[in-house]
Design a protein around this motif. Structure first.
Motif, PDB file in Angstrom:
ATOM      1  N   ARG A 203       0.725  -1.425  -0.119  1.00 29.85           N
ATOM      2  CA  ARG A 203       0.637   0.202   0.211  1.00 29.85           C
ATOM      3  C   ARG A 203       1.102   1.216  -0.215  1.00 29.85           C
ATOM      4  N   ALA A 204       2.165   1.371   0.499  1.00 32.09           N
ATOM      5  CA  ALA A 204       2.572   2.205   0.698  1.00 32.09           C
ATOM      6  C   ALA A 204       3.446   2.851  -0.786  1.00 32.09           C
ATOM      7  N   VAL A 205       4.256   1.513  -1.280  1.00 31.89           N
ATOM      8  CA  VAL A 205       4.738   1.823  -3.221  1.00 31.89           C
ATOM      9  C   VAL A 205       2.975   2.105  -3.864  1.00 31.89           C
ATOM     10  N   GLU A 206       2.016   1.937  -3.584  1.00 32.02           N
ATOM     11  CA  GLU A 206       0.935   1.758  -4.508  1.00 32.02           C
ATOM     12  C   GLU A 206      -0.041   2.889  -4.443  1.00 32.02           C
ATOM     13  N   HIS A 207       0.078   3.948  -2.865  1.00 30.96           N
ATOM     14  CA  HIS A 207      -0.257   5.745  -2.382  1.00 30.96           C
ATOM     15  C   HIS A 207       0.554   6.723  -2.400  1.00 30.96           C
ATOM     16  N   GLY A 208       2.003   5.639  -2.580  1.00 30.80           N
ATOM     17  CA  GLY A 208       3.178   6.901  -2.419  1.00 30.80           C
ATOM     18  C   GLY A 208       2.670   7.763  -1.102  1.00 30.80           C
ATOM     19  N   ARG A 209       2.497   7.100   0.219  1.00 28.50           N
ATOM     20  CA  ARG A 209       2.415   7.630   1.231  1.00 28.50           C
ATOM     21  C   ARG A 209       2.707   6.714   2.708  1.00 28.50           C
ATOM     22  N   ALA A 210       4.284   7.394   3.257  1.00 33.68           N
ATOM     23  CA  ALA A 210       4.051   6.662   4.099  1.00 33.68           C
ATOM     24  C   ALA A 210       2.876   6.057   5.139  1.00 33.68           C
ATOM     25  N   VAL A 211       3.236   4.418   6.085  1.00 37.66           N
ATOM     26  CA  VAL A 211       2.462   3.643   6.781  1.00 37.66           C
ATOM     27  C   VAL A 211       2.123   3.775   7.986  1.00 37.66           C
ATOM     28  N   LEU A 212       2.080   3.890   8.915  1.00 37.61           N
ATOM     29  CA  LEU A 212       2.197   3.718  10.404  1.00 37.61           C
ATOM     30  C   LEU A 212       1.256   2.484  10.415  1.00 37.61           C
ATOM     31  N   ILE A 213       1.929   0.915  11.259  1.00 38.60           N
ATOM     32  CA  ILE A 213       1.221   0.021  12.111  1.00 38.60           C
ATOM     33  C   ILE A 213       1.407   0.471  13.224  1.00 38.60           C
TER      34      ILE A 213
END
Length: 565
Positions: free
Chosen positions: A463-473
């Motif tokens: 998802r990070a690559v798909e949307h160009g966003r950092a992901v915080l889990i």
């Protein structure tokens, strides 16, 4: 006259002799003879198919090993190639059986973490999911007679995932080829066409290798054609390197992620009331003490995981005060995960709530896609009479109707809760409505140390690559982590430990091609697969009407292939 016997996809003409006695018809055979003959033939067919079935089972297990926690991603290519060869030139029924024999062990290995709920639950879900792979096997068999069948093979993998992601009861996207390739050369393709394009590229690579293998022997032996197919497979692997993955930050955000841990992993992870809440409140207060002592820099925001509060703060004053006390201590807006009563006595809502240290609770996001049988019970009145274990889901979760885009301190975040990270449209809608960073609040304590948290982490990387966003889990018991927009894991926690993550992450406003195209690539590829099946079925019908054999003979560039591996 002649009749035709299909053997491994080849049509073999057999002479049939009719004898008549001058004195009348020949004596009839005993009634038991035809039945015995049919039984012997059926047994022979079963024995002949055992090696193929055994290979399908092995390939299914290899595909399972391509996913976390094993992460042997090249096996996803090998599995696709093997299934392509096993279904090549077969009938639809033979292909369906091969697909089922492939799919069932794959899902059993992939979903073994469900044995915490019950072995019957794991097997039942695996069977349901394997039926989709059976349909895939049938489609691979009939389209293998079309020219350019590797292309249709890749499309059909997307078709199968498209259906499985939606049906039944909202679908179950676990096991997509893309989720085995979240840190591979294929991964950047997600920025163009999302998870479906990654699946397509992996399947195309495997099908081209299968096509190359067929050109290395038999009447169609052509080293040049085999080399060209192999080059095509290499090109499918390397295509991702040509895709730019945007990572430049428009702004930054200092975050602290709290993993308070749970008292007991498994079905009874909550322990006594307020224990999980106290774990997260105490960890937050410890962070506040470190900030006051100058040992830590104050973050802009704090994030708690799903179910960090095991009591509804709006109906339990003690829970409200405990959360408010911790948030006031740290002094910054905090995202709280909790269950909230309503909208009626039979339902609860799984929410992420923005809690301000001055004004208290504010904006909230309600999980849109509750998990069947885990968070709500379909056909409760009927099934509860048969499966008493369903009574443990005392109240059904009420689904939300809006995205998780909320203002948390200085950042516009996009909240998704737990399994929602597996669903393309939920995450995509969040980004398209303005989320600058993605937050995944999750509680995997039931499945601790089972491989399930690793699988969910892999989905977040894609998802990070798909949307160009950092992901915080943020997870109650792990795995919590920070993922950069290029899919790399900046930091992560261990499971079943109390931990706190501090990081500075980029905030981005731009959208990827995948965000702009939405579901168009998936629908295009899925429909292409269905049209290929229709074309193959139509060609077979025309052959039968013309009185020509060919049900098992590949068409087009493989029409001379007499032996199907």
């Amino acid at each position: 006259m002649n009749t035709y016997d299909q053997r491994d996809g080849a049509q073999v003409a057999l002479p049939v002799t009719q004898e008549r006695s001058a004195s009348g018809p020949a004596p009839e055979e005993p009634a038991s003879a035809p039945a015995a003959g049919r039984g012997a033939r059926a047994l022979a067919k079963v024995r002949a198919g055992l090696p193929r079935t055994g290979l399908a089972v092995l390939l299914g297990l290899l595909l399972g090993a391509a996913f976390p926690p094993y992460d042997l991603w090249p096996l996803s290519i090998v599995a696709v190639a093997g299934l392509s060869l096993l279904t090549r030139g077969r009938t639809a029924r033979q292909g369906a059986w091969t697909g089922f024999a492939f799919g069932l062990p794959f899902f059993v290995l992939l979903l073994k973490w469900l044995t915490v709920i019950g072995t019957d639950a794991m097997i039942g879900l695996s069977v349901v999911e394997a039926l989709f792979v059976a349909a895939l096997g049938a489609g691979l068999a009939v389209t293998s007679r079309l020219p350019g069948w590797p292309l249709w093979t890749a499309c059909l993998w997307v078709t199968q995932e498209w259906a499985r992601d939606r049906l039944p009861l909202g679908g179950f996207p676990w096991g997509r080829l893309a989720f085995a390739n979240t840190a591979t050369p294929f991964t950047p393709l997600a920025a163009l066409g999302g998870a479906p394009l990654v699946t397509f590229a992996v399947a195309l690579c495997g099908a081209l290798l299968a096509w190359a293998a067929l050109r290395l022997r038999g009447p169609l032996r052509s080293p040049r054609a085999a080399a060209l197919a192999a080059l095509g497979a290499v090109a499918a692997v390397l295509a991702g390197y040509a895709v730019p993955v945007p990572t430049a930050a428009d702004d930054t955000l200092k975050v602290a992620i709290i993993q308070g841990n749970v008292p007991n992993p498994g079905m009874d992870f909550l322990g006594r009331p307020m224990q999980v809440l106290n774990n997260h409140a105490e960890a937050t207060e410890k962070l506040a003490a470190d900030i006051a002592a100058g040992r830590r820099e104050r973050p802009d925001v704090v994030i708690w995981p799903e179910n960090a509060s095991d009591l509804d703060p709006f109906s339990d004053p003690l829970a409200y005060r405990r959360i408010d006390q911790a948030v006031k201590a740290v002094g910054v807006p905090t995202l709280i995960g909790t269950l909230v009563d309503g909208p009626d006595a039979q339902h609860v809502q799984n929410e992420g709530i923005v809690w301000d240290p001055k004004t208290g609770p504010g904006a909230s996001y309600t999980k849109q896609h509750p998990v069947p049988f885990g968070e709500y019970v379909p056909f409760r009145a009927e099934l509860s009479k048969i499966i008493t274990r369903l009574d443990r889901v005392a109240r059904d979760f009420w689904p939300g109707t809006s995205t998780g885009v909320m203002q948390l301190g200085p950042a516009r975040i996009g909240d998704v809760i737990c399994f929602e990270v597996a669903y393309d449209e939920i995450v995509r809608d969040t980004v398209n409505q303005g989320a600058r960073v993605l937050v995944v609040q999750t509680n995997n304590a039931t499945y601790a140390l089972s491989g399930q948290p690793d699988q969910q982490l892999a989905m977040s990387r894609l998802r990070a690559v798909e949307h160009g966003r950092a992901v915080l889990i943020a997870a109650t018991s792990g795995i919590s982590g920070v993922i950069a927009p290029d899919g790399s894991v900046v930091t992560r926690t261990d499971e079943l430990t109390a931990a706190e993550i501090a990081a500075t992450v980029p905030l981005r406003d731009g959208r990827t091609v995948a965000d702009r195209l939405g579901a168009v690539p998936e629908w295009t590829l899925a429909v292409a697969g269905l049209l290929a099946c229709g074309a193959a079925a139509g060609a077979g019908l025309r052959r039968r009407r013309a009185g020509r054999p060919g049900d098992g003979t590949p068409a087009g560039d493989d029409a001379l292939n007499p032996v199907v591996p």
